[in-house]
Every structure is written in structure tokens, then in C-alpha cells.
Scaffold this motif. Structure first.
Motif, PDB file in Angstrom:
ATOM      1  N   ARG A 166      -3.124 -18.579  36.466  1.00 12.59           N
ATOM      2  CA  ARG A 166      -2.248 -17.717  35.675  1.00 12.59           C
ATOM      3  C   ARG A 166      -0.904 -18.428  35.529  1.00 12.59           C
ATOM      4  NH1 ARG A 166      -4.370 -12.371  35.662  1.00 12.59           N
ATOM      5  NH2 ARG A 166      -6.086 -12.170  37.124  1.00 12.59           N
ATOM      6  N   PRO A 167      -0.827 -19.424  34.611  1.00 15.88           N
ATOM      7  CA  PRO A 167       0.393 -20.233  34.528  1.00 15.88           C
ATOM      8  C   PRO A 167       1.626 -19.446  34.112  1.00 15.88           C
ATOM      9  CG  PRO A 167      -1.105 -20.781  32.738  1.00 15.88           C
ATOM     10  CD  PRO A 167      -1.839 -19.849  33.647  1.00 15.88           C
ATOM     11  N   GLY A 168       1.448 -18.379  33.359  1.00 16.00           N
ATOM     12  CA  GLY A 168       2.588 -17.574  32.941  1.00 16.00           C
ATOM     13  C   GLY A 168       2.799 -16.373  33.830  1.00 16.00           C
ATOM     14  N   GLY A 169       1.920 -16.202  34.819  1.00 21.26           N
ATOM     15  CA  GLY A 169       2.052 -15.104  35.753  1.00 21.26           C
ATOM     16  C   GLY A 169       1.118 -13.947  35.500  1.00 21.26           C
ATOM     17  N   ASP A 170       0.862 -13.602  34.248  1.00 16.28           N
ATOM     18  CA  ASP A 170       0.077 -12.402  33.950  1.00 16.28           C
ATOM     19  C   ASP A 170      -1.334 -12.686  33.455  1.00 16.28           C
ATOM     20  OD1 ASP A 170       2.262 -10.767  34.574  1.00 16.28           O
ATOM     21  OD2 ASP A 170       3.025 -10.874  32.531  1.00 16.28           O
TER      22      ASP A 170
ATOM     23  N   THR B 105      -0.928 -28.987  23.666  1.00 21.31           N
ATOM     24  CA  THR B 105      -1.783 -27.937  24.222  1.00 21.31           C
ATOM     25  C   THR B 105      -2.909 -28.556  25.043  1.00 21.31           C
ATOM     26  OG1 THR B 105      -1.301 -26.364  22.451  1.00 21.31           O
ATOM     27  CG2 THR B 105      -3.370 -26.051  23.644  1.00 21.31           C
ATOM     28  N   ASP B 106      -3.543 -29.594  24.498  1.00 17.83           N
ATOM     29  CA  ASP B 106      -4.641 -30.250  25.219  1.00 17.83           C
ATOM     30  C   ASP B 106      -4.167 -30.824  26.546  1.00 17.83           C
ATOM     31  OD1 ASP B 106      -6.309 -29.604  23.128  1.00 17.83           O
ATOM     32  OD2 ASP B 106      -6.268 -31.605  22.238  1.00 17.83           O
ATOM     33  N   ARG B 107      -3.004 -31.455  26.542  1.00 21.09           N
ATOM     34  CA  ARG B 107      -2.454 -32.004  27.795  1.00 21.09           C
ATOM     35  C   ARG B 107      -2.134 -30.896  28.783  1.00 21.09           C
ATOM     36  NH1 ARG B 107       2.221 -35.866  26.089  1.00 21.09           N
ATOM     37  NH2 ARG B 107       1.280 -36.460  24.143  1.00 21.09           N
ATOM     38  N   PHE B 108      -1.605 -29.815  28.269  1.00 27.31           N
ATOM     39  CA  PHE B 108      -1.276 -28.671  29.116  1.00 27.31           C
ATOM     40  C   PHE B 108      -2.536 -28.158  29.808  1.00 27.31           C
ATOM     41  CE2 PHE B 108      -0.667 -24.180  29.949  1.00 27.31           C
ATOM     42  CZ  PHE B 108       0.567 -24.162  30.587  1.00 27.31           C
ATOM     43  N   ILE B 109      -3.602 -27.934  29.037  1.00 25.90           N
ATOM     44  CA  ILE B 109      -4.858 -27.428  29.595  1.00 25.90           C
ATOM     45  C   ILE B 109      -5.415 -28.404  30.621  1.00 25.90           C
ATOM     46  CG2 ILE B 109      -7.262 -26.846  29.053  1.00 25.90           C
ATOM     47  CD1 ILE B 109      -6.191 -25.960  26.248  1.00 25.90           C
ATOM     48  N   ALA B 110      -5.344 -29.695  30.319  1.00 26.88           N
ATOM     49  CA  ALA B 110      -5.880 -30.709  31.232  1.00 26.88           C
ATOM     50  C   ALA B 110      -5.154 -30.703  32.580  1.00 26.88           C
ATOM     51  CB  ALA B 110      -5.780 -32.095  30.591  1.00 26.88           C
ATOM     52  N   GLY B 111      -3.956 -30.164  32.616  1.00 28.33           N
ATOM     53  CA  GLY B 111      -3.188 -30.131  33.859  1.00 28.33           C
ATOM     54  C   GLY B 111      -3.644 -29.074  34.843  1.00 28.33           C
ATOM     55  N   PHE B 112      -4.637 -28.280  34.479  1.00 33.74           N
ATOM     56  CA  PHE B 112      -5.129 -27.218  35.362  1.00 33.74           C
ATOM     57  C   PHE B 112      -6.624 -27.386  35.600  1.00 33.74           C
ATOM     58  CE2 PHE B 112      -1.413 -25.529  33.246  1.00 33.74           C
ATOM     59  CZ  PHE B 112      -0.702 -24.949  34.295  1.00 33.74           C
ATOM     60  N   ALA B 113      -7.006 -27.517  36.839  1.00 32.15           N
ATOM     61  CA  ALA B 113      -8.420 -27.662  37.188  1.00 32.15           C
ATOM     62  C   ALA B 113      -9.163 -26.336  37.062  1.00 32.15           C
ATOM     63  CB  ALA B 113      -8.560 -28.215  38.613  1.00 32.15           C
ATOM     64  N   ASP B 114      -8.456 -25.237  37.283  1.00 32.71           N
ATOM     65  CA  ASP B 114      -9.080 -23.919  37.309  1.00 32.71           C
ATOM     66  C   ASP B 114      -8.590 -23.093  36.128  1.00 32.71           C
ATOM     67  OD1 ASP B 114     -10.102 -21.412  37.892  1.00 32.71           O
ATOM     68  OD2 ASP B 114      -9.028 -21.190  39.796  1.00 32.71           O
TER      69      ASP B 114
ATOM     70  N   THR C 292       2.891 -18.493  25.986  1.00 33.83           N
ATOM     71  CA  THR C 292       2.175 -17.451  26.716  1.00 33.83           C
ATOM     72  C   THR C 292       1.903 -17.900  28.146  1.00 33.83           C
ATOM     73  OG1 THR C 292       1.136 -16.685  24.680  1.00 33.83           O
ATOM     74  CG2 THR C 292       0.081 -16.023  26.731  1.00 33.83           C
ATOM     75  N   ALA C 293       1.685 -19.195  28.311  1.00 33.38           N
ATOM     76  CA  ALA C 293       1.397 -19.749  29.634  1.00 33.38           C
ATOM     77  C   ALA C 293       2.669 -20.019  30.438  1.00 33.38           C
ATOM     78  CB  ALA C 293       0.581 -21.024  29.494  1.00 33.38           C
ATOM     79  N   GLY C 294       3.821 -19.625  29.921  1.00 33.30           N
ATOM     80  CA  GLY C 294       5.033 -19.695  30.720  1.00 33.30           C
ATOM     81  C   GLY C 294       6.079 -20.708  30.306  1.00 33.30           C
TER      82      GLY C 294
END
Length: 192
Positions: A154-158, A141-150, A98-100
Motif C-alpha cells: 500500500r504505497p499511498g497508505g490506503d 509508472t513501469d519503474r515505480f511498479i518494478a520497485g515493489f516485489a509485492d 494515488t500511490a503516494g
């Protein structure tokens, strides 16, 4: 335990040896889902909610053999605890889709859209694979989330990351309710 840290079944089994209420999972003072860490921000609150539900799913499955894990709820449903673990592994991967991220499905195929449920058979190797897949996907998933400060990103665009995270928590909460009923049917252990 840190949010996102996953434990082996032996550790989860140790948590589920309640002495105060034998039909419950853990003594209230020893419940691993409850921590002394206070959350003061949105990220901490959401990640703690996800951690809580992941631990709940592990606790609901603790101490069961392959037959019990694969035992279906009631006909014609294909739902089982093992199916839930497989389904949630797909859900963790879907979070990143979903996040791209372009990722293939783990169990589902175009020919078997319910492969996560249908393939949940009473085989120790299938159970082990499901736990390995689920833990690996949750860690990613946890690593993915940690890669975004905010979380407004909208990592997947929508869709904002926070909305994907809230949907993931809701998915776990819904299936933890199913796990309550499935486990109670197996051996009488009740929700906590």
C-alpha cells in the motif's frame, strides 16, 4: 517487445499495415500485442494487460496528422485521439499520485480541469509533446511498479498497488474503446 517498452510512431505504423484485412491494424500473426510469452502469475498478467492496452492506443493513433489527432468526436464533446493521449499521460501520473507521490498535473489546472482535452489542438508540436509526455509517464509508472516485489503493498497508505494497477488497465480499456470509434470516424479503420 518487453512489457513497458514503448516504440516510436514509425514502429507502430509498421505494425498497422495489415495485408490480410486492410481495414484492420495488423495481420493476426503479426499483431505486436500478442506475444509467445506466457504469464503464470498475477504481476505478469497485469503488466501484460497494461502493455496490451498501451500498444492498442498507439496503434489507434498511428499514421495520423495533427488535424486528425485533434479532431473532436461529436459536439459538444471535446474528446479526440490527441485528448486521449494527453488524458492518459495524466492518468499515468495519477497512478503514482494515488500511490503516494506528490506530483503536479501535466495539463489540468484548477482553472481548466479539462485542460488535457481542451488543449488538444491541431498543432504538430502539441501532438509531439503529448506523445513525449505519455511515453515518459508510462516509463516512470513501469519503474515505480518494478520497485515493489509485492502488489499487495500500500504505497499511498490506503490502496494496494494491485488495485491501482487494475484501475489503470480499466482506464486504458475504456479509452481504447473510445479510440476505436474516433479512428473509425476519421478513416474507417476498425477495432481489432
Amino acid at each position: 517487445m518487453d512489457p513497458g517498452e514503448h516504440n516510436d510512431e514509425a514502429a507502430v505504423t509498421r505494425w498497422t499495415l495489415s495485408t490480410v484485412h486492410p481495414d484492420m491494424w495488423a495481420d493476426p500473426d503479426d499483431d505486436p500485442r500478442e506475444t509467445d510469452v506466457e504469464t503464470f502469475d498475477e504481476r505478469g498478467t497485469l503488466l501484460d494487460g497494461l502493455r496490451h492496452h498501451r500498444l492498442t492506443m498507439e496503434m489507434k493513433c498511428a499514421g495520423l496528422d495533427a488535424e486528425q489527432m485533434a479532431r473532436r468526436s461529436v459536439p459538444p464533446s471535446t474528446m479526440s485521439l490527441l485528448g486521449l493521449v494527453r488524458h492518459l499521460a495524466e492518468g499515468e501520473r495519477h497512478f503514482r499520485r494515488t500511490a503516494g507521490e506528490d506530483l503536479p498535473r501535466i495539463y489540468r489546472t484548477p482553472e481548466d480541469r479539462d485542460g488535457d482535452w481542451n488543449g488538444a489542438i491541431a498543432d504538430p508540436a502539441v501532438v509531439e509533446d503529448a506523445w513525449c509526455q505519455w511515453r515518459a509517464e508510462a516509463e516512470l509508472t513501469d519503474r515505480f511498479i518494478a520497485g515493489f516485489a509485492d502488489l499487495g503493498t500500500r504505497p499511498g497508505g490506503d490502496v494496494q498497488l494491485r488495485d491501482i494497477l487494475v484501475a489503470q488497465i480499466a482506464e486504458y480499456a475504456r479509452h481504447c474503446g473510445h479510440a476505436d470509434l474516433l479512428r473509425e470516424r476519421i478513416d474507417g479503420r476498425v477495432g481489432q
